[in-house]
Design a protein around this motif. Structure first.
Motif, PDB file in Angstrom:
ATOM      1  N   ILE A 124      24.671 -11.491  13.888  1.00  0.00           N
ATOM      2  CA  ILE A 124      23.748 -10.970  13.335  1.00  0.00           C
ATOM      3  C   ILE A 124      23.728  -9.575  12.280  1.00  0.00           C
ATOM      4  O   ILE A 124      23.406  -9.355  11.217  1.00  0.00           O
ATOM      5  CB  ILE A 124      22.456 -10.906  14.004  1.00  0.00           C
ATOM      6  N   GLY A 125      24.516  -8.595  13.240  1.00  0.00           N
ATOM      7  CA  GLY A 125      24.981  -7.519  12.896  1.00  0.00           C
ATOM      8  C   GLY A 125      25.970  -7.416  11.732  1.00  0.00           C
ATOM      9  O   GLY A 125      25.546  -6.753  10.776  1.00  0.00           O
ATOM     10  N   LYS A 126      26.922  -8.414  11.679  1.00  0.00           N
ATOM     11  CA  LYS A 126      27.734  -8.451  10.576  1.00  0.00           C
ATOM     12  C   LYS A 126      27.215  -8.971   9.294  1.00  0.00           C
ATOM     13  O   LYS A 126      27.463  -8.505   8.343  1.00  0.00           O
ATOM     14  CB  LYS A 126      28.808  -9.243  11.079  1.00  0.00           C
ATOM     15  N   VAL A 127      26.457 -10.038   9.440  1.00  0.00           N
ATOM     16  CA  VAL A 127      25.434 -10.518   8.325  1.00  0.00           C
ATOM     17  C   VAL A 127      24.477  -9.281   7.830  1.00  0.00           C
ATOM     18  O   VAL A 127      24.529  -9.316   6.245  1.00  0.00           O
ATOM     19  CB  VAL A 127      24.519 -11.671   8.552  1.00  0.00           C
ATOM     20  N   ALA A 128      24.060  -8.647   8.484  1.00  0.00           N
ATOM     21  CA  ALA A 128      23.263  -7.584   7.901  1.00  0.00           C
ATOM     22  C   ALA A 128      23.833  -6.552   7.185  1.00  0.00           C
ATOM     23  O   ALA A 128      23.480  -5.904   6.055  1.00  0.00           O
ATOM     24  CB  ALA A 128      22.390  -6.741   9.193  1.00  0.00           C
ATOM     25  N   ARG A 129      25.248  -6.236   7.784  1.00  0.00           N
ATOM     26  CA  ARG A 129      26.117  -5.410   7.046  1.00  0.00           C
ATOM     27  C   ARG A 129      26.353  -6.011   5.851  1.00  0.00           C
ATOM     28  O   ARG A 129      26.498  -5.328   4.704  1.00  0.00           O
ATOM     29  CB  ARG A 129      27.273  -5.134   7.873  1.00  0.00           C
ATOM     30  N   ALA A 130      26.727  -7.140   5.481  1.00  0.00           N
ATOM     31  CA  ALA A 130      27.014  -7.709   4.332  1.00  0.00           C
ATOM     32  C   ALA A 130      25.921  -7.975   3.339  1.00  0.00           C
ATOM     33  O   ALA A 130      26.210  -7.753   2.269  1.00  0.00           O
ATOM     34  CB  ALA A 130      27.702  -9.289   4.705  1.00  0.00           C
ATOM     35  N   ALA A 165      26.816  -5.691  21.186  1.00  0.00           N
ATOM     36  CA  ALA A 165      27.145  -6.445  20.087  1.00  0.00           C
ATOM     37  C   ALA A 165      26.594  -6.418  18.758  1.00  0.00           C
ATOM     38  O   ALA A 165      27.189  -6.565  17.674  1.00  0.00           O
ATOM     39  CB  ALA A 165      26.752  -8.050  20.577  1.00  0.00           C
ATOM     40  N   LEU A 166      25.372  -6.032  18.581  1.00  0.00           N
ATOM     41  CA  LEU A 166      24.749  -5.701  17.382  1.00  0.00           C
ATOM     42  C   LEU A 166      25.460  -4.742  16.650  1.00  0.00           C
ATOM     43  O   LEU A 166      25.660  -4.583  15.394  1.00  0.00           O
ATOM     44  CB  LEU A 166      23.208  -5.470  17.532  1.00  0.00           C
ATOM     45  N   ILE A 167      25.639  -3.634  17.214  1.00  0.00           N
ATOM     46  CA  ILE A 167      26.392  -2.324  16.746  1.00  0.00           C
ATOM     47  C   ILE A 167      27.752  -2.840  16.060  1.00  0.00           C
ATOM     48  O   ILE A 167      28.151  -2.491  15.301  1.00  0.00           O
ATOM     49  CB  ILE A 167      26.399  -1.222  17.820  1.00  0.00           C
ATOM     50  N   ALA A 168      28.259  -3.581  17.176  1.00  0.00           N
ATOM     51  CA  ALA A 168      29.702  -4.171  16.517  1.00  0.00           C
ATOM     52  C   ALA A 168      29.730  -4.770  15.458  1.00  0.00           C
ATOM     53  O   ALA A 168      30.659  -4.617  14.554  1.00  0.00           O
ATOM     54  CB  ALA A 168      30.496  -4.979  17.778  1.00  0.00           C
ATOM     55  N   GLY A 169      28.646  -5.811  15.247  1.00  0.00           N
ATOM     56  CA  GLY A 169      28.605  -6.494  13.879  1.00  0.00           C
ATOM     57  C   GLY A 169      28.326  -5.539  12.817  1.00  0.00           C
ATOM     58  O   GLY A 169      28.981  -5.560  11.689  1.00  0.00           O
ATOM     59  N   LEU A 170      27.407  -4.612  13.037  1.00  0.00           N
ATOM     60  CA  LEU A 170      27.333  -3.534  12.079  1.00  0.00           C
ATOM     61  C   LEU A 170      28.465  -2.957  11.709  1.00  0.00           C
ATOM     62  O   LEU A 170      28.536  -2.435  10.353  1.00  0.00           O
ATOM     63  CB  LEU A 170      26.057  -2.575  12.329  1.00  0.00           C
ATOM     64  N   LEU A 171      29.270  -2.706  12.428  1.00  0.00           N
ATOM     65  CA  LEU A 171      30.471  -1.841  12.234  1.00  0.00           C
ATOM     66  C   LEU A 171      31.585  -2.868  11.521  1.00  0.00           C
ATOM     67  O   LEU A 171      32.704  -2.571  11.215  1.00  0.00           O
ATOM     68  CB  LEU A 171      31.157  -1.384  13.568  1.00  0.00           C
ATOM     69  N   HIS A 213      16.165  -4.712   5.081  1.00  0.00           N
ATOM     70  CA  HIS A 213      15.318  -4.999   6.305  1.00  0.00           C
ATOM     71  C   HIS A 213      15.514  -6.480   6.646  1.00  0.00           C
ATOM     72  O   HIS A 213      15.486  -7.402   5.691  1.00  0.00           O
ATOM     73  CB  HIS A 213      14.025  -4.873   5.977  1.00  0.00           C
ATOM     74  N   VAL A 214      16.195  -6.651   7.711  1.00  0.00           N
ATOM     75  CA  VAL A 214      16.697  -8.519   7.952  1.00  0.00           C
ATOM     76  C   VAL A 214      16.227  -8.791   9.474  1.00  0.00           C
ATOM     77  O   VAL A 214      16.253  -7.891  10.190  1.00  0.00           O
ATOM     78  CB  VAL A 214      18.459  -8.381   8.042  1.00  0.00           C
ATOM     79  N   GLN A 215      15.458  -9.846   9.338  1.00  0.00           N
ATOM     80  CA  GLN A 215      15.150 -10.465  10.710  1.00  0.00           C
ATOM     81  C   GLN A 215      16.241 -11.680  11.136  1.00  0.00           C
ATOM     82  O   GLN A 215      16.092 -12.433  10.113  1.00  0.00           O
ATOM     83  CB  GLN A 215      13.577 -10.814  10.630  1.00  0.00           C
TER      84      GLN A 215
END
Length: 223
Positions: free
Chosen positions: A25-31, A60-66, A117-119
């Motif tokens: 989820i975090g990585k897709v939001a970053r993308a 985990a969410l923070i990791a994805g955002l990174l 803004h992503v849900q």
């Protein structure tokens, strides 16, 4: 069903839903933001809110955002790494009516002009479903090449985009079109069988009335 559906994803963490899915989820939001986030306001719902901290959902969410993948050994240290990267983050909890129990809302920006803004929900086995982008409902998994087109709600955009994909010999597996209000902004999402060439993505960006084009190929990013 393949062996990975039975065994689950290769990951770091105790739970495919609370950890691997949260990373994705975090990585897709970053993308979708298109760059490294500098601020993140993350709202957790349901089981994410109740047990997420114990399962490492926040890390985990923070990791994805990174930009990490679910098997990245740095996930337990993501909060420290976020500080080093200059990423500010805040967590909240909220009951989101009708949402999947493992749902997160991420409001992220780059500290300048880009914000989104992503849900999204973690639906089991490390899989996710993106439910909403900037207030417009969507429904995609990001498991296959995915094209997200933000456009003005006027006739002709869908035909123009599908024509470009057809000329590139790209077959559409699923296609959805949603809008905020009539005559406002719409989002067109196409999940495809093959990687979309950059020339086709650029051609879509040039279609009059197209406001933003995001192309996700998370499988390519794993390599």
């Amino acid at each position: 069903m393949n062996i990975f559906d039975i065994l689950g994803p290769i990951m770091v963490g105790p739970s495919s839903s609370h950890t691997a899915g949260a990373v994705r989820i975090g990585k897709v939001a970053r993308a979708l933001l298109g760059t490294s986030p500098r601020r993140a306001f993350i709202t957790l719902h349901g089981s994410f809110a109740a047990t997420g901290s114990g399962h490492g959902t926040d890390k985990a969410l923070i990791a994805g955002l990174l930009g990490m993948n679910p098997d990245d050994m740095r996930i337990p240290d993501s909060e420290v790494l976020a500080g080093k990267a200059g990423m500010e983050y805040h967590f909240f909890t909220k009951n989101i009516r009708g949402a999947h129990p493992n749902t997160a809302i991420l409001q992220i920006d780059d500290g300048r002009e880009r914000r989104i803004h992503v849900q999204a929900s973690s639906i089991g086995g490390g899989r996710i479903c993106v439910n909403e982008i900037d207030g417009i409902q969507v429904d995609f998994s990001a498991e296959s090449p995915t094209l997200i087109v933000n456009n003005e709600d006027r006739p002709g955009h869908l035909a123009a985009v599908t024509s470009i994909l057809a000329k590139a010999d790209i077959n559409i597996a699923t296609l959805t079109l949603n809008r905020g209000k009539r005559g406002g902004k719409a989002i067109f999402v196409a999940e495809t069988d093959l990687d979309i060439p950059e020339c086709a993505v650029e051609a879509i960006r040039g279609v009059p009335g197209v406001l933003k084009v995001t192309y996700l190929n998370m499988n390519r990013e794993k390599n």
